[in-house]
Design a protein around this motif. Sequence first.
Motif, PDB file in Angstrom:
ATOM      1  N   LEU A 108       6.808 -31.557   9.331  1.00 37.31           N
ATOM      2  CA  LEU A 108       6.323 -30.739  10.559  1.00 37.31           C
ATOM      3  C   LEU A 108       5.324 -30.328  10.725  1.00 37.31           C
ATOM      4  O   LEU A 108       3.896 -30.381  10.503  1.00 37.31           O
ATOM      5  CB  LEU A 108       6.863 -28.778   9.723  1.00 37.31           C
ATOM      6  N   GLN A 109       5.061 -29.618  12.312  1.00 37.85           N
ATOM      7  CA  GLN A 109       4.002 -28.730  12.857  1.00 37.85           C
ATOM      8  C   GLN A 109       3.154 -27.739  11.886  1.00 37.85           C
ATOM      9  O   GLN A 109       3.685 -26.796  11.105  1.00 37.85           O
ATOM     10  CB  GLN A 109       4.400 -27.827  13.456  1.00 37.85           C
ATOM     11  N   GLY A 110       1.700 -28.449  12.002  1.00 32.93           N
ATOM     12  CA  GLY A 110       0.797 -27.727  10.849  1.00 32.93           C
ATOM     13  C   GLY A 110       0.550 -28.476   9.601  1.00 32.93           C
ATOM     14  O   GLY A 110       0.037 -28.025   8.201  1.00 32.93           O
ATOM     15  N   LYS A 113      -0.362 -34.055   9.137  1.00 30.79           N
ATOM     16  CA  LYS A 113       0.050 -35.342   9.754  1.00 30.79           C
ATOM     17  C   LYS A 113      -1.014 -35.382  10.273  1.00 30.79           C
ATOM     18  O   LYS A 113      -1.729 -36.876  10.044  1.00 30.79           O
ATOM     19  CB  LYS A 113       1.191 -35.231  11.128  1.00 30.79           C
ATOM     20  N   THR A 248      -0.770 -32.477   1.279  1.00 29.97           N
ATOM     21  CA  THR A 248      -1.950 -31.808   1.624  1.00 29.97           C
ATOM     22  C   THR A 248      -2.661 -30.361   1.619  1.00 29.97           C
ATOM     23  O   THR A 248      -1.620 -29.732   0.852  1.00 29.97           O
ATOM     24  CB  THR A 248      -1.608 -32.077   2.912  1.00 29.97           C
ATOM     25  N   LYS A 249      -3.816 -30.276   1.411  1.00 28.14           N
ATOM     26  CA  LYS A 249      -4.108 -28.938   1.823  1.00 28.14           C
ATOM     27  C   LYS A 249      -4.200 -28.439  -0.315  1.00 28.14           C
ATOM     28  O   LYS A 249      -3.989 -27.601  -0.627  1.00 28.14           O
ATOM     29  CB  LYS A 249      -3.679 -27.339   2.454  1.00 28.14           C
ATOM     30  N   GLY A 276      -8.803 -31.625   2.067  1.00 26.87           N
ATOM     31  CA  GLY A 276     -10.169 -30.826   2.783  1.00 26.87           C
ATOM     32  C   GLY A 276      -9.347 -31.022   4.349  1.00 26.87           C
ATOM     33  O   GLY A 276      -8.496 -32.004   4.655  1.00 26.87           O
TER      34      GLY A 276
HETATM   35  P1  GDP Z   1       0.747 -31.245  12.273  1.00 27.25           P
HETATM   36  O1  GDP Z   1       0.639 -30.561  13.115  1.00 27.25           O
HETATM   37  O2  GDP Z   1       1.094 -32.150  10.913  1.00 27.25           O
HETATM   38  O3  GDP Z   1      -0.518 -33.269  12.758  1.00 27.25           O
HETATM   39  O4  GDP Z   1      -1.432 -30.630  11.708  1.00 27.25           O
HETATM   40  P2  GDP Z   1      -2.297 -30.947  11.816  1.00 27.25           P
HETATM   41  O5  GDP Z   1      -2.957 -32.657  11.205  1.00 27.25           O
HETATM   42  O6  GDP Z   1      -2.939 -29.947  12.986  1.00 27.25           O
HETATM   43  O7  GDP Z   1      -2.880 -29.919  10.471  1.00 27.25           O
HETATM   44  C1  GDP Z   1      -2.741 -28.562  10.687  1.00 27.25           C
HETATM   45  C2  GDP Z   1      -4.084 -27.370   9.833  1.00 27.25           C
HETATM   46  O8  GDP Z   1      -4.244 -27.946   8.848  1.00 27.25           O
HETATM   47  C3  GDP Z   1      -5.343 -28.352  10.903  1.00 27.25           C
HETATM   48  O9  GDP Z   1      -6.149 -27.049  10.685  1.00 27.25           O
HETATM   49  C4  GDP Z   1      -5.694 -28.927   9.842  1.00 27.25           C
HETATM   50  O10 GDP Z   1      -7.220 -29.091   9.506  1.00 27.25           O
HETATM   51  C5  GDP Z   1      -5.873 -28.489   8.066  1.00 27.25           C
HETATM   52  N1  GDP Z   1      -5.294 -29.364   6.819  1.00 27.25           N
HETATM   53  C6  GDP Z   1      -5.064 -30.737   7.242  1.00 27.25           C
HETATM   54  N2  GDP Z   1      -4.975 -31.329   6.478  1.00 27.25           N
HETATM   55  C7  GDP Z   1      -5.607 -30.410   5.338  1.00 27.25           C
HETATM   56  C8  GDP Z   1      -5.703 -30.304   3.635  1.00 27.25           C
HETATM   57  O11 GDP Z   1      -5.782 -31.373   3.252  1.00 27.25           O
HETATM   58  N3  GDP Z   1      -6.860 -29.566   3.875  1.00 27.25           N
HETATM   59  C9  GDP Z   1      -7.184 -28.630   4.039  1.00 27.25           C
HETATM   60  N4  GDP Z   1      -8.046 -27.282   4.116  1.00 27.25           N
HETATM   61  N5  GDP Z   1      -6.498 -28.465   5.433  1.00 27.25           N
HETATM   62  C10 GDP Z   1      -6.163 -29.358   6.108  1.00 27.25           C
END
Ligand code: GDP
Length: 296
Positions: A108-110, A113, A248-249, A276
Amino acid sequence: MLDNLTQRLARVMKTLRGEARLTETNIADALREVRLALLEADVALPAVKAFIAAVKEKAVGEEVIGSLSPGQALIGVVHRELTALMGEAHTGLNLAVQPPAVVLMAGLQGAGKTTTVGKLAKWLKEIQKKKALVVSCDVYRPAAIEQLKTVAAQAGVDFFPSTVGEKPVDIARNAVDWARRHFYDVLFIDTAGRLSIDDAMMKEIAELHAALKPIETLFVVDAMLGQDAINTAKAFDQALPLTGVILTKLDGDARGGAALSVRYITGKPIKFAGVGEKLGGIEAFHPERMASRILG
Ligand code: GDP
């Protein structure tokens, strides 16, 4: 570790001191506590049920050895089972194909990825000395393409440009072709995600998969999603032959029940954990640590 659950089980199993064996009756109350602990950790209900059933089967008949209390013996079984269920020796990325090894990112978005592409590409480059190329097939959000470009620059890896006017499959095919001709070891394909599951998104990523036949199709999922992780995992698992999961996270305060739910649905190894926002924030997934975190 496990103090919380240990205390809870100690309470319900106080009366059982001296029992030499775990039986269906003497573990019933304790299993209820384990069930609650899992639900509090946001493990989805179907996964909790399957897990409890498996633990019951393993635990009944188990001898309570030496100075262990029945509660401690049960915790041992629970912890072992949970670790076994989420574990598999860490498999890393499978790159065993004629280069470029294509890695398709789904989620999903966010979910993380784009960030994870940067993390993995950086890790491959710095530790494994591989040459990685990244491309975005998110033709709906120019900002997403820009974000990947920025992440690639931070990771010190090459970025294959794409624009919102192109078709995702064409972008991906061109990127594969470029990667092949320029001797890249790995090509990461970042894809569009929506805020929730929708058919168009699933169809598009399934088409990308069919066209590319990637060696790795990684489902990226946010540990903070909690119980919803199970539905998201189900949808992606049905749409795509996933080869692994990235959670993640995990640096946040999620108890991590999503790990068990996703594993229950997909049966695929959780290959890495995001810990992170920075590009260094990725590590091998540790089932044992995760089990302790989930049990609380
Ligand atoms: P995408 O839409 O799936 O491509 O997601 P993004 O890579 O843009 O990540 C969405 C948000 O989650 C961003 O603000 C990233 O910095 C944050 N994020 C991604 N992975 C992690 C993680 O392992 N830990 C934390 N704290 N934030 C993360």
